[in-house]
Enzyme design. Structure first.
Site, short mmCIF file in Angstrom:
data_model
loop_
_atom_site.label_atom_id
_atom_site.label_comp_id
_atom_site.label_asym_id
_atom_site.label_seq_id
_atom_site.Cartn_x
_atom_site.Cartn_y
_atom_site.Cartn_z
N GLU A 109 0.80 -1.33 0.00
CA GLU A 109 -0.18 -0.07 0.01
C GLU A 109 0.81 1.31 0.09
O GLU A 109 0.50 1.98 -0.68
CB GLU A 109 -0.99 0.10 1.20
CG GLU A 109 -1.97 1.42 1.34
CD GLU A 109 -2.81 1.43 0.24
OE1 GLU A 109 -2.93 2.15 -0.59
OE2 GLU A 109 -3.70 0.65 0.17
N ILE A 133 -1.39 8.00 1.76
CA ILE A 133 -2.69 7.86 0.94
C ILE A 133 -3.03 6.66 0.63
O ILE A 133 -2.60 6.14 -0.06
CB ILE A 133 -2.58 8.86 -0.13
CG1 ILE A 133 -1.90 10.30 -0.12
CG2 ILE A 133 -3.99 9.06 -0.98
CD1 ILE A 133 -1.85 11.03 -1.50
N GLY A 136 14.55 20.31 3.10
CA GLY A 136 14.78 18.77 3.21
C GLY A 136 13.57 17.90 2.20
O GLY A 136 13.77 16.89 2.39
N GLU A 182 16.43 15.97 -2.61
CA GLU A 182 17.90 15.59 -1.98
C GLU A 182 18.99 16.28 -2.83
O GLU A 182 18.68 17.22 -3.79
CB GLU A 182 17.81 13.96 -2.80
CG GLU A 182 17.07 13.17 -2.11
CD GLU A 182 17.24 12.54 -0.77
OE1 GLU A 182 18.17 12.73 -0.38
OE2 GLU A 182 15.96 12.01 0.06
N ASP A 237 10.64 8.96 -10.09
CA ASP A 237 10.00 8.26 -9.08
C ASP A 237 8.54 8.45 -9.26
O ASP A 237 7.71 7.14 -8.95
CB ASP A 237 10.10 9.39 -7.83
CG ASP A 237 9.12 8.87 -6.54
OD1 ASP A 237 9.66 8.26 -5.58
OD2 ASP A 237 8.16 9.65 -6.43
N LYS A 281 5.41 4.60 -9.74
CA LYS A 281 4.40 4.66 -8.98
C LYS A 281 3.17 4.49 -9.98
O LYS A 281 2.39 3.61 -9.88
CB LYS A 281 4.11 5.81 -8.15
CG LYS A 281 5.18 6.00 -7.03
CD LYS A 281 4.96 7.32 -6.31
CE LYS A 281 5.85 7.55 -5.32
NZ LYS A 281 5.96 8.88 -4.38
#
Length: 408
Positions: free
Chosen positions: A124, A131, A182, A185, A196, A200
């Site tokens: 998940e 979420i 922060g 990166e 990224d 997903k």
């Protein structure tokens, strides 16, 4: 029941904290007397940490301990995560992961191994962090044919674009702020170049369309090329620019349109109003129309809460496997990006006469305050990417930006 955690970083330590802080409620909701962390696998030591005594660098302690029924993988990457997770599944242990790279690359193999060994592999937290999206897709929306799924899947890029939209920052300045806070990166490539979000959307597409969608060969664009001028032109047509991962069914075909790229979204859309580090996923079903899931897509405790929910699910279903997953695919099930049809925004340095000759009445010029006098911008009616590119080549112009326009 005993649990092991592999990887004691931001997410792994959050999982340990959630299990300890909410121990009483977790046990009550699962019907267990206790659910405890027995091992924490990490190459580092953590002097002074309350869980210091649980840390080991020996994976064999976990895989060979019959008391450990559930293993949480929060190491990241595919090596050695894949080998460790596969070994745990074959040893009859359910595995929960937040590792999007692992699921995107090896999800089919791990789901198959889980089924063969009558255990569960759950993930998940790999897409939306805190979420909920995997469960709603596989349960609440299971009666729907998913027409399209699209979302803001990366908080870092959404923060950068929000700064560019609301404060007029350049990409470089907004990135510097994100790094200082922060959110980004030192090497932000995975975020700002779209990889990224790609992992997903591949996981979501695999769930929605039933076959493993591998990231290799999928069209991906990041946000490095987005300028304050693009943001201003989008504003002039009552829109904003967001980095969107999307997948949609193609009627009469077993292929899907899938990509990650900047997109122009009309104001008033729930995705348009998703700002800062928040994420949102829109699911378009043939029965429910549009449903949107919104929240923090990252962070220690929000992500850990989703991981622990999966741990609880595994504990409750310790004697059976959950019926979800997808088939393998031996060839790409993604349609060529060149065939993708959409309306587009174009910004270029060129001659209007040549643009008119190439596009005819299929475009609408747009203007904005302080636009450079040597640039023109327009929106083009829906056409295939390959047709748009051919028309742009015919103009002989220096094309600055091409961004798809969405209907959500």
């Amino acid at each position: 029941m005993f649990v092991a955690i592999m990887g004691y970083g931001v997410i792994g330590s959050g999982v340990a904290a959630v299990l300890k802080q909410n121990q009483e409620k977790i046990c009550k909701r699962t019907g267990l007397d206790s659910i405890e962390v027995k091992y924490i696998l990490d190459l580092r030591t953590f002097p002074g940490d309350p869980n210091e005594h649980l840390v080991t660098s020996d994976f064999n302690k976990i895989v060979n301990d019959p008391e450990v029924k559930i293993v949480v993988e929060t190491m990241g990457g595919t090596k050695p995560a894949f080998d460790f997770v596969l070994a745990c599944l074959k040893a009859g242990k359910s595995v929960v992961t937040s590792n999007k790279e692992l699921v995107a690359a090896k999800g089919y193999e791990l789901l198959k191994a889980a089924k063969e060994n009558n255990v569960n592999f759950m993930f998940e937290a790999s897409v939306g962090g805190g979420i909920p999206i995997i469960r709603p897709l596989t349960r609440c929306l299971a009666a729907n044919e998913i027409v399209e799924i699209a979302g803001i899947l990366n908080g870092t890029t959404n923060f950068i674009l929000t700064k560019m939209i609301t404060e007029g920052m350049s990409f470089e300045d907004a990135l510097a702020v994100a790094q200082k806070l922060g959110y980004a990166e030192r090497d932000p490539s995975a975020d700002v170049d779209g990889y990224d979000a790609l992992r997903k959307i591949c996981i979501l597409a695999s769930l929605c369309y039933g076959k493993h969608v591998y990231p290799e060969g999928i069209h991906v664009e990041g946000i490095r090329g987005i300028t304050a001028q693009d943001v201003a032109y989008a504003k002039s047509i009552d829109s904003v620019i967001k980095l969107i991962g999307s997948a949609s069914a193609i009627e009469g075909s077993d292929k899907i349109n899938i990509m990650v790229s900047p997109a122009i979204i009309r104001n008033g859309s729930q995705l348009a109003s998703t700002n800062d580090v928040f994420n949102a996923v829109l699911v378009r079903g043939n029965m429910v129309d549009d449903v949107v899931f919104y929240g923090r897509g990252a962070g220690s405790l929000p992500t850990a809460s989703a991981v622990v929910a999966d741990v609880m699910d595994c504990a409750i279903n310790s004697d059976k496997t959950k019926p979800f997953g997808w088939e393998d695919s031996t060839e790409s099930n993604a349609a060529p990006y060149s065939d993708f049809v959409a309306p587009f925004y174009v910004r270029m340095a060129g001659d209007k006469a040549k643009v008119d000759a190439a596009f005819g009445a299929s475009i609408k010029y747009i203007t904005c305050e302080n636009a450079p006098c040597d640039e023109i911008a327009f929106t083009a009616e829906p056409m295939a990417v390959k047709d748009l590119e051919a028309k742009l080549r015919a103009t002989g112009a220096d094309v600055k930006s091409v961004i798809r326009i969405t209907d959500y």
